[in-house]
Design a protein around this motif. Structure first.
Motif, mmCIF file in Angstrom:
data_model
loop_
_atom_site.group_PDB
_atom_site.id
_atom_site.type_symbol
_atom_site.label_atom_id
_atom_site.label_comp_id
_atom_site.label_asym_id
_atom_site.label_seq_id
_atom_site.Cartn_x
_atom_site.Cartn_y
_atom_site.Cartn_z
ATOM 1 N N ARG A 33 20.100 -12.046 -17.412
ATOM 2 C CA ARG A 33 20.886 -12.524 -15.987
ATOM 3 C C ARG A 33 22.379 -11.822 -16.172
ATOM 4 N N GLY A 52 18.680 -12.887 -12.111
ATOM 5 C CA GLY A 52 19.480 -14.001 -11.929
ATOM 6 C C GLY A 52 20.940 -13.975 -12.065
ATOM 7 N N TYR A 149 16.042 -16.030 -7.140
ATOM 8 C CA TYR A 149 16.169 -15.904 -8.772
ATOM 9 C C TYR A 149 17.553 -16.966 -8.880
ATOM 10 N N PRO A 150 17.572 -17.546 -10.064
ATOM 11 C CA PRO A 150 18.428 -18.723 -10.395
ATOM 12 C C PRO A 150 20.093 -18.003 -10.328
ATOM 13 N N THR A 152 23.774 -19.562 -11.642
ATOM 14 C CA THR A 152 24.543 -20.729 -12.353
ATOM 15 C C THR A 152 26.034 -20.595 -11.847
ATOM 16 N N ARG A 246 23.118 -22.221 0.086
ATOM 17 C CA ARG A 246 21.990 -22.322 -0.910
ATOM 18 C C ARG A 246 20.935 -22.451 0.299
ATOM 19 N N ARG A 250 18.098 -19.946 1.677
ATOM 20 C CA ARG A 250 16.563 -20.208 1.241
ATOM 21 C C ARG A 250 15.697 -20.115 2.610
#
Length: 255
Positions: A33, A52, A149-150, A152, A246, A250
């Motif tokens: 990432r 990510g 993908y994530p 953080t 977010r 999505r």
């Protein structure tokens, strides 16, 4: 050593290095990432194969030229607003059990505190309102670039004095102010985002705030959750900034 600016090109994964990285991708088990704070960096990270974002430092979104003045305004208006709100709450608590004569005095004091609070409170809320759509757009860009993908996101974690002018520069300019030419004063006013007429009052106030925020070890100081305790509206706004983009990213991805 080069004289002048050396010509550069954008980095790309190609040639023998590209072939080598394809071999590595086929054998690897570890996912990589990237650190990315703005959509531009997120897009570049995906182009290089990142799966990510491991760390998005939200405070880095505020250093852009169009945002920094609003961050400074928030930092400068927050302490007086917080102090006046606390004084207001204390007076309201006193009013509960006050006799008639004391109540008259306390109501007058409450009215004066509300009047004094109006300016800093308005400046603080205006600054947050200006920053909200800008950061929301950045988050939307990050989620869109990562496409599932994530990501953080670290809560706001800066040493606050980094957003303000340097203490040493302010001290030098304050010492020069009395004998500065009009051109020099205009330069100071532009640098500190003040008017020429407001330099004499504004620069000492700015210096006092810089010194108040200065920390011997900023890495262990007034950051993260501790910052959220002092300025509770900031984390709430940040949650609003990150959650809506977010959801919208999505929806677009699934469309």
């Amino acid at each position: 050593m080069f004289l002048g600016q050396s010509p550069t090109i954008d980095a790309e994964v190609s040639g023998e290095f590209g072939v080598f990285m394809e071999w590595a991708d086929a054998a690897r088990r570890l996912k990589v990432r990237a650190n990315a704070d703005v959509p531009r960096d997120a897009k570049q990270a995906r182009a290089f194969g990142a799966e990510g974002i491991g760390l998005c430092r939200t405070e880095h979104m505020f250093f852009a030229e169009d945002r920094l003045p609003w961050v400074v305004r928030m930092i400068l208006s927050a302490p007086p607003a917080k102090a006046l709100r606390e004084a207001l709450a204390a007076k309201q608590a006193e009013l509960v059990d006050a006799d008639r004569k004391t109540a008259v005095r306390l109501r007058a004091e409450l009215a004066e505190l509300k009047r004094r609070l109006a300016g800093p409170e308005k400046a603080y809320r205006q600054a947050l309102a200006k920053l909200l759509p800008l950061q929301r757009a950045d988050f939307r860009g990050l989620f869109t670039a990562m496409n599932g993908y994530p990501v953080t996101i670290r809560t706001l974690d800066p040493p606050l004095h980094e957003f303000l002018p340097k203490r040493e520069d302010l001290m030098v300019d304050l010492a020069r102010l009395g004998r500065a030419t009009l051109a020099q004063k205009k330069d100071m006013a532009k640098r500190y985002r003040l008017t020429v007429a407001g330099l004499r009052k504004g620069m000492p106030e700015l210096l006092a705030r810089v010194e108040e925020l200065h920390e011997f070890n900023p890495m262990l100081g007034h950051r993260g959750c501790r910052l959220g305790i002092t300025y509770p509206r900031s984390p709430r706004c940040r949650r609003a900034r990150s959650s809506r983009p977010r959801r919208s990213a999505r929806k677009r991805a699934s469309a």
